[in-house]
Design an enzyme around this catalytic site. Structure first.
Site, mmCIF file in Angstrom:
data_model
loop_
_atom_site.group_PDB
_atom_site.id
_atom_site.type_symbol
_atom_site.label_atom_id
_atom_site.label_comp_id
_atom_site.label_asym_id
_atom_site.label_seq_id
_atom_site.Cartn_x
_atom_site.Cartn_y
_atom_site.Cartn_z
ATOM 1 N N SER A 160 0.879 -1.271 0.367
ATOM 2 C CA SER A 160 0.035 0.228 -0.128
ATOM 3 C C SER A 160 0.839 1.502 0.267
ATOM 4 O O SER A 160 2.019 1.773 -1.160
ATOM 5 C CB SER A 160 -0.607 -0.599 1.002
ATOM 6 O OG SER A 160 -1.675 0.673 1.519
ATOM 7 N N ASP A 181 -2.352 5.996 -3.299
ATOM 8 C CA ASP A 181 -1.493 5.619 -2.613
ATOM 9 C C ASP A 181 -1.246 4.411 -3.349
ATOM 10 O O ASP A 181 -1.614 4.620 -4.253
ATOM 11 C CB ASP A 181 -2.321 5.311 -1.201
ATOM 12 C CG ASP A 181 -2.988 3.928 -1.331
ATOM 13 O OD1 ASP A 181 -4.130 4.222 -2.321
ATOM 14 O OD2 ASP A 181 -3.434 2.799 -0.547
ATOM 15 N N ASP A 200 -1.291 1.209 -3.715
ATOM 16 C CA ASP A 200 -2.505 -0.050 -4.365
ATOM 17 C C ASP A 200 -3.798 0.636 -4.756
ATOM 18 O O ASP A 200 -4.474 0.216 -5.479
ATOM 19 C CB ASP A 200 -2.047 -1.221 -3.624
ATOM 20 C CG ASP A 200 -2.964 -0.792 -2.356
ATOM 21 O OD1 ASP A 200 -3.354 0.335 -1.415
ATOM 22 O OD2 ASP A 200 -3.679 -1.845 -1.248
ATOM 23 N N ASP A 243 -6.352 2.075 -3.415
ATOM 24 C CA ASP A 243 -7.858 1.554 -2.118
ATOM 25 C C ASP A 243 -8.050 2.671 -1.587
ATOM 26 O O ASP A 243 -8.752 2.680 -0.805
ATOM 27 C CB ASP A 243 -6.861 0.294 -1.251
ATOM 28 C CG ASP A 243 -6.649 0.510 -0.248
ATOM 29 O OD1 ASP A 243 -5.736 1.790 -0.425
ATOM 30 O OD2 ASP A 243 -6.049 -0.267 0.645
#
Length: 444
Positions: free
Chosen positions: A102, A239, A241, A243
């Site tokens: 992340s 960010d 990843d 999400d």
């Protein structure tokens, strides 16, 4: 021994704490556990990753572990975490694996697991998987070994899903998107263009090393400047990843997750989609969000810190919107987890539908000054049971009344108690937080 799974999968320094051997064993155990819950067919797993260098190594280990346990693997390559979650359902898979840390620095990496339908695993299943690491399992041979194939249209499938979930075309909007040199570097610009926006891509050239490096949602400074420079209507920062996301208005002012949720809550309430007129947020969301929602007849249900707790409440109660101040926003009608691209699309759709600039939409919420002080303590339990601390908190709460808020929260990973105070003025919040921090420090 400490539990292997944290609040968001298994994470650590790649090739030191998170080794290929651990990744292989973890994937094999996950395949065995999830196959044991449904033996009607050969298990299928979807595997994706972010572009950090160690992901190549860990992907190979994860794929080997899954296939060694008899699971067929569908590799989707570099895609956002929510894309992997979506594809687990779209491909009718039994398991999803996302390899990402992340927003963490490049040397870290992580393994996130999804169950059938793209849902995060409950604690009990994670415990079974962890226990299975030490098991001496019989491995299949011959035709029982899993097969590995790629899904060449994975990004197209995800993009089509997101555009279909966007209620109003984005024609006329210009957006600068900071992809953090991460998993959204190809997906976000493509999806926003398909939805009709003019897109300027920033930090969208991952080289395996530069993910999250002075960019993305944790470092929006360059995005703020770029929005003004390009004369854009807004900026979006993801960010590593993707999400989550935070936004920037046309003047370069930051719009956080609380403000995004306020805008989306009003939009959903207006269209009759906000189930029970309720928004789910964590205890860390700003009091300004609560006050704004109350003024518009919207209830706010609070959970512990962490998007998994928001997700649990959304699923248990059937609510339609929830999230965190950090920009993890969940829209369960369209996603099983936080999806930064979906969030951004819905935010831009609201702008396009109303013709209002983001600053005007976000002004529905007045963000109160918030001060957070981390207090080192010897005994967190002693602080929790202290009458002196309770009395001090009560006194500050009485002084602030409905115009402020106090929250004391022990850290889950460190010997700290976090003292958070919100008040109409920064100086008031700081003075109250310092006063409470002194009491906490004295009793521990």
């Amino acid at each position: 021994m400490a539990r292997l799974f944290g609040t968001d999968g298994v994470r650590g320094l790649a090739n030191a704490e998170l080794t290929p051997e651990l990744a292989l064993s973890l994937a094999a155990s996950a395949a065995r556990v999830l196959a044991a819950h449904d033996r009607s067919h050969r298990p299928v797993a979807v595997v994706g990753r972010d572009p950090r260098a160690s992901g190549e190594m860990l992907e190979a280990a994860v794929v080997a572990g899954l296939a060694s346990a008899g699971a067929d693997v569908r590799r989707v390559g570099v895609l956002p975490t929510p894309a992997v979650a979506y594809l687990v359902g779209a491909l009718d898979a039994d398991l999803g694996v996302m390899i990402s840390a992340s927003h963490n620095p490049m040397p870290d990496n992580g393994i996130k697991l999804f169950a059938a339908g793209g849902h995060k695993l409950p604690d009990g299943i994670e415990d079974e998987i962890e226990a299975g690491l030490a098991a001496q399992a019989t491995r299949p041979t011959g035709v029982g070994v899993g097969r590995v194939t790629d899904v060449p249209d994975a990004l197209d499938r995800y993009a089509e899903h997101l555009v279909a979930a966007t209620p109003h075309p984005l024609a006329g909007l210009k957006v600068v998107v900071d992809c953090a040199n991460g998993a959204s570097s190809a997906a976000a610009p493509e999806v926003y263009r398909r939805a009709g926006a003019e897109v300027v891509a920033l930090h969208a050239e991952p080289d395996g090393i530069n993910i999250n490096e002075h960019c993305g949602s944790n470092h929006p400074e360059l995005l703020r400047a770029a929005v003004v420079e390009h004369g854009a209507d807004l900026g979006i920062a993801h960010d590593g990843d993707a999400d989550r996301c935070v936004a920037v208005d046309a003047a370069g002012e930051l719009i956080d997750g609380d403000q995004i949720m306020a805008v989306l809550a009003l939009a959903l309430a207006e269209s009759g989609e906000l189930t029970k007129d309720t928004l789910v947020a964590t205890v860390m969301s700003n009091l300004g969000l609560h006050l704004a929602m109350r003024a518009h007849g919207i209830n706010v249900v609070t959970t512990a810190v962490g998007d998994r707790y928001v997700l649990e409440e959304l699923r248990a109660s059937g609510f339609a919107l929830g999230g965190e101040q950090s920009g993890h926003v969940v829209l369960p009608t369209h996603a099983t987890t936080g999806d930064g691209l979906l969030t951004a699309l819905r935010l831009m759709s609201r702008m396009a539908a109303t013709g209002k600039p983001l600053a005007e939409l976000a002004a529905v919420m007045n963000r109160l000054p918030q001060v957070l002080v981390n207090v080192p303590v010897a005994d967190k339990a002693a602080v929790a049971g202290s009458a002196a601390v309770r009395d001090a908190v009560g006194a500050v709460e009485a002084e602030l009344g409905e115009e402020g808020r106090v929250l004391l929260r022990p850290s889950g990973t460190e010997q700290l108690v976090r003292v958070m105070v919100e008040a109409p003025a920064q100086s008031t919040a700081q003075a109250a937080a310092d006063r409470l921090a002194g009491v906490v420090s004295a009793v521990s």
